[in-house]
Enzyme design. Structure first.
Site, PDB file in Angstrom:
ATOM      1  N   CYS A 170      46.951  52.384  63.278  1.00  0.00           N
ATOM      2  CA  CYS A 170      48.255  52.879  62.892  1.00  0.00           C
ATOM      3  C   CYS A 170      49.038  51.713  61.887  1.00  0.00           C
ATOM      4  O   CYS A 170      49.938  51.955  61.229  1.00  0.00           O
ATOM      5  CB  CYS A 170      49.150  53.223  63.947  1.00  0.00           C
ATOM      6  SG  CYS A 170      48.314  54.444  65.076  1.00  0.00           S
ATOM      7  N   HIS A 313      56.734  52.992  62.738  1.00  0.00           N
ATOM      8  CA  HIS A 313      55.617  54.092  63.049  1.00  0.00           C
ATOM      9  C   HIS A 313      56.094  55.109  63.851  1.00  0.00           C
ATOM     10  O   HIS A 313      57.001  55.161  64.785  1.00  0.00           O
ATOM     11  CB  HIS A 313      54.864  53.389  63.754  1.00  0.00           C
ATOM     12  CG  HIS A 313      53.468  54.138  64.323  1.00  0.00           C
ATOM     13  ND1 HIS A 313      52.789  55.175  63.465  1.00  0.00           N
ATOM     14  CD2 HIS A 313      52.722  54.257  65.479  1.00  0.00           C
ATOM     15  CE1 HIS A 313      51.814  55.629  63.995  1.00  0.00           C
ATOM     16  NE2 HIS A 313      51.769  55.072  65.357  1.00  0.00           N
ATOM     17  N   ASN A 343      51.926  62.088  65.213  1.00  0.00           N
ATOM     18  CA  ASN A 343      51.645  60.708  64.884  1.00  0.00           C
ATOM     19  C   ASN A 343      50.527  60.812  64.014  1.00  0.00           C
ATOM     20  O   ASN A 343      49.202  61.271  64.236  1.00  0.00           O
ATOM     21  CB  ASN A 343      51.020  60.059  66.229  1.00  0.00           C
ATOM     22  CG  ASN A 343      50.535  58.482  65.913  1.00  0.00           C
ATOM     23  OD1 ASN A 343      50.259  57.999  64.996  1.00  0.00           O
ATOM     24  ND2 ASN A 343      50.373  57.967  67.073  1.00  0.00           N
TER      25      ASN A 343
END
Ligand code: UT7
Length: 386
Positions: A170, A313, A343
């Site tokens: 990520c 994020h 996500n």
């Protein structure tokens, strides 16, 4: 023409020996411009010789365009209610996610990356030939080798670029940004295309409710170029990356690599899918995102109140709120789109950056603070003046 080729050789020598010889960054700019004309050649060489006595300066780096792409197919929380034992209420309360996008069966990570790249190039006004570096961050490459970046290079026709992938989960978009900043800062590249693209639907265990409700597919991209260094113009002000390899087991795809190669049995056990110890990841995420962002704030001297937009994020609304609170930045200044996409790993902050700019939430001259966290563990942050 002879003078020009001598000049190019001279510039090459300086580039190669820049650090040793303490050459000022100005010579590299002159190198780029020299393609257009040779009439000031002597002046440039004289200036470069003078610069040999000055300390080595890094070139400024500007963000000149962004783009993103998400697939058309939406997977809503109520769709997931029909697949695993979950509820819309649980997902929204525990994560903030309402729906996510799922790539079409034949749609590859490089296809999404290419769409995002083309939009970023259009926004930046650069041609494919001008790009000399392509970095793709992904955990779902088209193939183990060649890199996804090479497929993107071919798709867009960036014939002058070197292309490679990086793996930082990520955090990959900001790891790519930091890498590109080093290349441009040292004069080894002038125009870099950084992308994060993920087809996470491919590595999600659709029978595991603790992970399958979280992830989605998409891509985000940005074009970076040698900046002007003029106060007020776009600049990557600072960036930070970090890792803790003692915590690899908290979030990983255990199978499919050299540790646990693909076998019929491993496929049956779904070892090629994402496994996560969510609670622990949550705690580390808040701590590392806060620390990374604070270290950047300290280093740049930017005060939290001077940050116009925070782009974190997009993993969990509760993580985002906790980080914003610890940074002392009101959540109204935080850009959040995870309700739409879930996500998307490294692509999440890249898509958010593009949407923040295109929606007018982040404007020219604004200071944007990006901060991410992911498997590895890895974390990263960047302060950017748009
Ligand atoms: O992108 C990389 C970084 N990743 C992250 O930052 C993710 C970090 N972690 C998280 O976001 C959260 O830990 C999750 C969203 C993954 C989980 O939320 P949580 O509040 O930590 O839930 P939990 O794992 O503690 O589970 C609480 C309960 C459990 O039931 P019991 O044991 O209390 O009876 C789970 O079995 O919720 C249950 N549960 C679910 N219930 C309904 C877990 N997943 C689901 C689900 N629907 N989808």
């Amino acid at each position: 023409m002879l003078h020009y080729s001598i000049f190019l050789k001279f510039c090459h020598f300086l580039n190669e020996n820049a650090k040793k010889a303490s050459v000022s960054s100005s010579i590299v700019l002159e190198y780029d411009r020299s393609h257009k004309g040779e009439n000031q050649l002597s002046y440039r060489i004289a200036r470069a010789m003078n610069d040999l006595t000055k300390p080595f300066k890094r070139l400024p780096v500007a963000l000149i365009g962004t783009g993103s792409y998400v697939p058309e197919t939406r997977l809503t929380n109520s769709d997931l209610e029909k697949m695993v034992e979950t509820s819309n209420e649980w997902i929204i309360e525990r994560t903030g996610i309402e729906e996510r996008r799922i790539a079409a069966p034949g749609e590859k990570t490089s296809d999404m990356a290419t769409q995002a790249a083309k939009r970023a190039m259009e926004a930046a006004g650069v041609t494919a030939e001008e790009i000399d570096l392509i970095i793709v961050g992904t955990v779902t490459p088209d193939t183990f080798t060649p890199s996804t970046a090479c497929y993107v290079q071919a798709n867009i026709g960036a014939v002058n670029a070197a292309a490679f992938d990086i793996s930082a989960a990520c955090s990959s978009f900001l790891f790519a940004l930091k890498t590109a900043v080093q290349y441009i800062g040292c004069g080894q590249a002038r125009t870099a295309l950084i992308i994060s693209s993920e087809k996470l639907s491919h590595i999600v265990n659709w029978e595991d409710r603790s992970t399958c409700v979280l992830f989605g597919d998409g891509a985000g991209a940005a074009v970076l170029r040698t900046g002007t260094g003029i106060e007020g113009d776009s600049a990557i002000l600072a960036s930070d990356i970090g890792s803790d390899g003692t915590l690899t087991d908290l979030l990983l795809v255990p199978g499919g690599g050299s540790a646990i190669p693909t076998t019929e049995e491993n496929i049956h056990e779904k070892l090629y899918t994402l496994a996560m110890r969510g609670n622990e990841v949550f705690r580390y995420a808040v701590a590392h995102m806060k620390d990374s962002a604070l270290s950047l704030i300290e280093r740049t001297g930017i005060k939290p109140e001077e940050v116009n937009v925070v782009i974190p994020h997009q993993a969990n609304l509760r993580i985002i709120n906790a980080v914003a609170q610890r940074l002392g930045i009101p959540v109204e200044r935080v850009f959040i789109n995870l309700q739409k996409y879930g996500n998307t790993s490294g692509a999440a902050c890249a898509i958010a950056l593009d949407e923040a700019i295109r929606s007018g939430k982040a404007k020219k001259g604004d200071i944007v603070l990006m901060v991410t966290f992911g498997a590895g563990l890895t974390w990263s942050s960047a302060a950017i003046r748009l």
